[in-house]
Motif scaffolding. Structure first.
Motif, mmCIF file in Angstrom:
data_model
loop_
_atom_site.group_PDB
_atom_site.id
_atom_site.type_symbol
_atom_site.label_atom_id
_atom_site.label_comp_id
_atom_site.label_asym_id
_atom_site.label_seq_id
_atom_site.Cartn_x
_atom_site.Cartn_y
_atom_site.Cartn_z
ATOM 1 N N LEU A 1 0.786 -1.225 0.000
ATOM 2 C CA LEU A 1 0.000 0.000 0.000
ATOM 3 C C LEU A 1 0.822 1.281 0.000
ATOM 4 N N ALA A 2 2.079 1.210 0.390
ATOM 5 C CA ALA A 2 2.872 2.434 0.528
ATOM 6 C C ALA A 2 4.339 2.176 0.243
ATOM 7 N N PRO A 3 4.674 1.674 -0.937
ATOM 8 C CA PRO A 3 6.088 1.402 -1.223
ATOM 9 C C PRO A 3 6.964 2.647 -1.177
ATOM 10 N N ASP A 4 6.357 3.829 -1.348
ATOM 11 C CA ASP A 4 7.131 5.074 -1.316
ATOM 12 C C ASP A 4 7.715 5.369 0.060
ATOM 13 N N VAL A 5 7.111 4.826 1.121
ATOM 14 C CA VAL A 5 7.633 5.084 2.467
ATOM 15 C C VAL A 5 8.094 3.790 3.148
ATOM 16 N N ARG A 6 8.207 2.715 2.381
ATOM 17 C CA ARG A 6 8.557 1.419 2.964
ATOM 18 C C ARG A 6 9.922 1.460 3.645
ATOM 19 N N GLU A 7 10.882 2.076 3.010
ATOM 20 C CA GLU A 7 12.230 2.121 3.585
ATOM 21 C C GLU A 7 12.235 2.893 4.906
ATOM 22 N N THR A 8 11.492 4.002 4.943
ATOM 23 C CA THR A 8 11.419 4.786 6.174
ATOM 24 C C THR A 8 10.744 3.996 7.286
ATOM 25 N N LEU A 9 9.659 3.302 6.950
ATOM 26 C CA LEU A 9 8.968 2.506 7.959
ATOM 27 C C LEU A 9 9.839 1.363 8.461
ATOM 28 N N ASP A 10 10.629 0.793 7.586
ATOM 29 C CA ASP A 10 11.540 -0.274 7.993
ATOM 30 C C ASP A 10 12.514 0.223 9.056
ATOM 31 N N ALA A 11 12.978 1.474 8.882
ATOM 32 C CA ALA A 11 13.912 2.042 9.853
ATOM 33 C C ALA A 11 13.222 2.442 11.157
ATOM 34 N N LEU A 12 11.947 2.781 11.077
ATOM 35 C CA LEU A 12 11.238 3.286 12.246
ATOM 36 C C LEU A 12 10.680 2.200 13.157
ATOM 37 N N LEU A 13 10.126 1.150 12.581
ATOM 38 C CA LEU A 13 9.300 0.213 13.344
ATOM 39 C C LEU A 13 10.121 -0.709 14.238
ATOM 40 N N THR A 14 9.717 -0.766 15.487
ATOM 41 C CA THR A 14 10.284 -1.705 16.447
ATOM 42 C C THR A 14 9.198 -2.700 16.841
ATOM 43 N N GLU A 15 9.535 -3.980 16.840
ATOM 44 C CA GLU A 15 8.553 -4.993 17.229
ATOM 45 C C GLU A 15 8.507 -5.116 18.756
ATOM 46 N N VAL A 16 7.281 -5.132 19.289
ATOM 47 C CA VAL A 16 7.062 -5.301 20.723
ATOM 48 C C VAL A 16 5.999 -6.378 20.924
ATOM 49 N N SER A 17 5.864 -6.836 22.144
ATOM 50 C CA SER A 17 4.863 -7.863 22.433
ATOM 51 C C SER A 17 3.460 -7.263 22.419
ATOM 52 N N ASP A 18 2.457 -8.134 22.286
ATOM 53 C CA ASP A 18 1.060 -7.683 22.342
ATOM 54 C C ASP A 18 0.796 -6.932 23.646
#
Length: 262
Positions: A63-80
């Motif tokens: 849905l948003a390949p234009d910001v995929r690289e930025t989101l990859d750098a931003l997102l941290t996985e956490v528990s539910d």
């Protein structure tokens, strides 16, 4: 502008500590689409979390390949459990982030421009947070110059931002008094006004809409240069606020105005 990396990705940074340290003064981006839009329109995002990085990045690929690289750098996985402790109402996409709210000074400068090529939407004493968010989403989609609210509703309330899907960052959003409204002719929606179908709304107009329950305030009505009515079948009392804004912005765009293309 976009952030290349959040504090949560810097060595030794704990995303939960970063989040809790910033939460009080930041804008909550609730869900993947809110984060996507905020990043796309230049928000500064110091921390973003998800319970499933792979799923969130798959959404970005789709849905948003234009910001995929930025989101990859931003997102941290956490528990539910951690995710649920950070947000008041978990989103189906299990993505959340904090963004820096644009300065009021910048918003006022944008609204005060006298050579606007798109109207400003004015919500006069709105009451419903979800409706206000839907209006901001509409305004961003049509390329409106901004959305102004009068009264007590905070247009940056988390429920409004959720309803706006992060598109607060695509237009100017401020709360002002009627006396502080930006320059431009005020076209106020009112059942007793002139049929909108016979009018061309100027690009520098302020398009004013009354509250869902009581309509235009006396102060806003006195400030209006034109009263405008939407076509409505007899015995139907009113339209939903967001519907009224959509119809009015569509009329503006269809009679010479145009959504931004860049």
């Amino acid at each position: 502008m976009t952030e290349s990396a959040s504090p949560a990705h810097r060595p030794g940074a704990d995303p939960v500590s970063v989040w809790r340290g910033l939460a009080e003064g930041s804008v909550l981006l609730d869900g993947f689409h809110a984060l996507k839009h905020a990043v796309r329109f230049g928000a500064s995002v110091p921390v973003a979390v998800t319970v499933d990085r792979a799923a969130a990045l798959a959404l970005a690929d789709e849905l948003a390949p234009d910001v995929r690289e930025t989101l990859d750098a931003l997102l941290t996985e956490v528990s539910d459990k951690v995710y649920a402790s950070l947000v008041p109402r978990p989103h189906p996409t299990a993505v959340a982030a904090l963004a820096v709210r644009p300065s009021r000074e910048a918003g006022l400068r944008a609204l005060a421009r006298t050579s606007r090529d798109a109207p400003v939407v004015v919500l006069d004493q709105p009451r419903n947070l979800g409706n206000a968010g839907a209006v901001i989403r509409l305004a961003a989609g049509f390329g409106a110059a901004g959305v102004v609210t009068t009264g007590t509703l905070d247009p940056w309330h988390p429920t409004v931002v959720r309803g706006g899907a992060g598109l607060h960052f695509a237009t100017a959003v401020e709360r002002l008094t009627v006396g502080e409204l930006p320059p431009g002719p005020v076209f106020a929606l009112d059942p007793e006004g002139e049929d909108i179908r016979g009018l061309k709304l100027p690009d520098d107009a302020l398009l004013a809409f009354g509250s869902e329950r009581s309509g235009l305030s006396a102060e806003l009505r006195a400030r209006a240069d034109h009263l405008v009515a939407l076509p409505m079948r007899p015995q139907v009392s009113s339209y939903n606020l967001a519907t009224s804004v959509a119809m009015t912005l569509y009329h503006w765009s269809a009679t010479g105005g145009a959504p931004a293309t860049a």
